[in-house]
Design an enzyme around this catalytic site. Structure first.
Site, mmCIF file in Angstrom:
data_model
loop_
_atom_site.group_PDB
_atom_site.id
_atom_site.type_symbol
_atom_site.label_atom_id
_atom_site.label_comp_id
_atom_site.label_asym_id
_atom_site.label_seq_id
_atom_site.Cartn_x
_atom_site.Cartn_y
_atom_site.Cartn_z
ATOM 1 N N GLU A 132 0.805 -1.223 0.000
ATOM 2 C CA GLU A 132 0.000 0.000 0.000
ATOM 3 C C GLU A 132 0.839 1.274 0.000
ATOM 4 O OE1 GLU A 132 -2.589 -3.229 1.851
ATOM 5 O OE2 GLU A 132 -0.509 -2.534 2.085
ATOM 6 N N GLN A 162 -9.098 -5.748 12.183
ATOM 7 C CA GLN A 162 -8.570 -4.785 11.225
ATOM 8 C C GLN A 162 -9.215 -3.398 11.350
ATOM 9 O OE1 GLN A 162 -8.469 -6.523 7.244
ATOM 10 N NE2 GLN A 162 -6.457 -7.388 7.682
ATOM 11 N N LYS A 168 -17.581 -0.281 5.836
ATOM 12 C CA LYS A 168 -18.010 -1.282 4.861
ATOM 13 C C LYS A 168 -19.516 -1.267 4.629
ATOM 14 C CE LYS A 168 -17.488 -6.110 3.494
ATOM 15 N NZ LYS A 168 -16.867 -7.422 3.780
#
Length: 573
Positions: free
Chosen positions: A51, A114, A163
């Protein structure tokens, strides 16, 4: 009205904003968005291998094109892996939008798998950040993010999206805003006319003026205006590291880069000037040395889009807040109407002094004898083969300084380097972002054996996307700048600065599917460089063995004035 899911809104908004490429890496929190990417063709996604490389690719793209780069990463470690790249862009005022996935809204704050507070973690190194709370807000948030990133003093913006906000089964009305208005955010559109008039009067009366131009000239697309102004004033021009190319490097009026490793001529001119016109520069420590001894006889005109940068470290006599291009346009107009003339005799005397300082050469060095290959020769060979017309990225260290000193940049946006943060691992992914957008241009990454290993995995990405750039690895088997400081300040106690275990870079490049070339002798250098650039459809990794004992000179002497310099290992001013 079209109905779209939150995930589709993210991708459609990027397309409506004119985004060409997204550099990213998928993960659980972003899978809805990645599905939306799969179902469209307007925006191209580039799969990096780490990333951090995504942010550096976006950064390189932004520096070369002037448009914001976009990185897309998942939550947790995906988000935290972008921090170095965000800080790099923030320090150098580079427009970037980083979209990070987040755990579902209802689980924020529960230490879910996470989960990290991306908005909180990135807050000190972004221009602004958003946590999206409703899918309906996505188009407006994306529009605001791009507006903030590229207006005023540019910088990175983070958009954190839970999400559940991107749920594919829930659809909402989509409309991308044509305009955006943000309360309390109003960047200046022009400089103060009265301040510009005062500046023009000082410029015309100056006997020893210097134009000190920084990265803001490049970012503000004001290079041509700066050149026109320098012609009218017949003034010497010096650039910061990130300002290189903002004024033609081979022009007679260019006196070289200034500062810590700047030219003797540029630093002498600054120190002895009576007026400094600072344009899009911030008087950082790598320029000024001891600010109490900085240019003692000079009045200072400081032009900057960011009012917080003016008089931050060095007090400006005439501050001008505004976009560089509009300020310079106004300044040129007022100069053409100015009733008086310059003191030609004083200016002739000033140029005689500058030419005498320039006679020693901007960046002289002693060529090696026998088999000794100097790193400066590598850059000169690169300049010769590319005819000075390549995009050149660099990592950080001695090789960065050698490239800045010995490659003469005549165009803006061609020199791409991490200035403020000094990020090792920047050069390769930045070059990739450029090559992707300019496939027919020559793109070279100047690096060292320490820096290249920080993101060397991106050679895999280069193969996947046919990025045929050239890697110029100036290999001195050490962290060269660290070793130089240890030579100069620590009696050559080389504490962990030598690379005692290095890979065979030629074989490593070949294992990634590329061409590797090793150079160990001065006679091999130019033919090998020509061969590398003749291979238009291949990435070529040049591993060039250079003198491990070479230092970068000039080098400012700590706590001195601008022209207190080491000129070599044994000679100082």
């Amino acid at each position: 009205m079209e109905l779209l899911s939150g995930a589709d809104m993210v991708v459609r908004s990027l397309a409506d904003e004119g985004v060409e490429y997204i550099y990213g890496y998928p993960g659980g929190a972003l899978l809805h968005v990645y599905d939306a990417i799969f179902r469209q063709k307007a925006v191209t996604h580039i799969l990096v291998r780490h990333e951090q490389a995504a942010t550096h690719m976006a950064d390189g793209y932004a520096r070369a094109t002037g448009k914001p780069g976009v990185a897309l990463v998942t939550s947790g470690p995906g988000a935290t892996n972008t921090i170095t790249g965000i800080a790099t862009a923030y320090m150098d005022s580079i427009p970037m939008v980083v979209i990070s996935g987040q755990v579902p809204s209802g689980f924020i704050g529960t230490d879910m798998f996470q989960e990290v507070d991306m908005v909180g973690i990135s807050r000190p190194i972004v221009k602004h950040s958003f946590l999206v709370k409703k899918a309906e807000d996505i188009p407006e948030v994306i529009r605001k993010a791009f507006h903030i990133a590229q207006t005023g003093r540019p910088g990175p913006v983070v958009v954190d999206i839970p999400k559940d906000i991107t749920d594919l089964s829930k659809k909402f009305e989509y409309q991308y805003p044509e305009k955006v208005k943000i309360r309390s955010y109003s960047p200046p559109a022009k400089g103060h006319n009265g301040q510009i008039r005062k500046a023009v009067d000082l410029l015309m009366k100056a006997r020893r003026p210097v134009i000190y131009a920084g990265g803001g000239v490049v970012l503000g697309q004001a290079s041509e205006l700066l050149t026109e102004l320098s012609r009218k004033l017949n003034a010497p021009v010096t650039n910061t590291l990130n300002g290189l190319g903002g004024f033609p490097g081979s022009d007679r009026q260019f006196v070289g880069m200034l500062g810590m490793h700047g030219s003797y001529c540029a630093n002498k001119a600054m120190h002895h000037s009576d007026l400094i016109l600072a344009v899009g520069a911030r008087f950082d420590d790598r320029v000024t040395n001891n600010t109490e001894k900085f240019c003692p006889d000079a009045k200072i005109i400081h032009i900057d889009i960011d009012p917080a940068s003016i008089s931050k470290t060095v007090t400006a006599d005439i501050p001008i807040v505004g976009p560089v291009d509009t300020v310079l346009e106004n300044m040129l107009r007022q100069l053409s109407e100015y009733p008086g003339t310059q003191d030609d005799a004083a200016m002739a005397e000033w140029w005689a002094s500058i030419d005498s300082w320039r006679d020693r050469g901007l960046f002289p060095y002693e060529k090696g004898e026998g088999n000794i290959l100097k790193p400066q020769q590598v850059i000169e060979s690169l300049y010769q083969v590319t005819k000075g017309d390549a995009f050149v990225t660099s990592d950080v260290g001695q090789h960065q300084m050698f490239a800045a000193q010995h490659y003469r940049f005549n165009k803006p946006n061609r020199w791409i380097s991490s200035g403020g943060l000094g990020t090792m691992g920047f050069g390769l992914p930045a070059a990739m972002g450029i090559k992707l957008s300019f496939p027919d241009e020559q793109v070279a990454c100047v690096t060292g054996e320490g820096s290249i290993q920080m993101n060397i995995q991106e050679l895999s990405t280069c193969l996947q996307y046919d990025l045929h750039l050239k890697v110029i690895n100036i290999n001195n088997q050490a962290l060269g700048m660290v070793r130089q400081w240890q030579d100069m300040q620590y009696d050559s106690r080389y504490s962990h600065s030598y690379m005692e275990s290095l890979p065979d870079f030629v074989k490593l490049a070949e294992s990634y599917g590329h061409v590797g070339i090793r150079v160990t002798h001065p006679d091999e250098l130019l033919p090998a460089m020509e061969e590398a650039f003749s291979l238009k459809d291949r990435l070529v990794f040049m591993d060039i063995q250079v003198d491990a004992n070479e230092h970068v000179y000039p080098m400012q002497i700590k706590d001195g004035n601008m022209c207190d310099l080491w000129l070599s290992k044994t000679e100082r001013t």
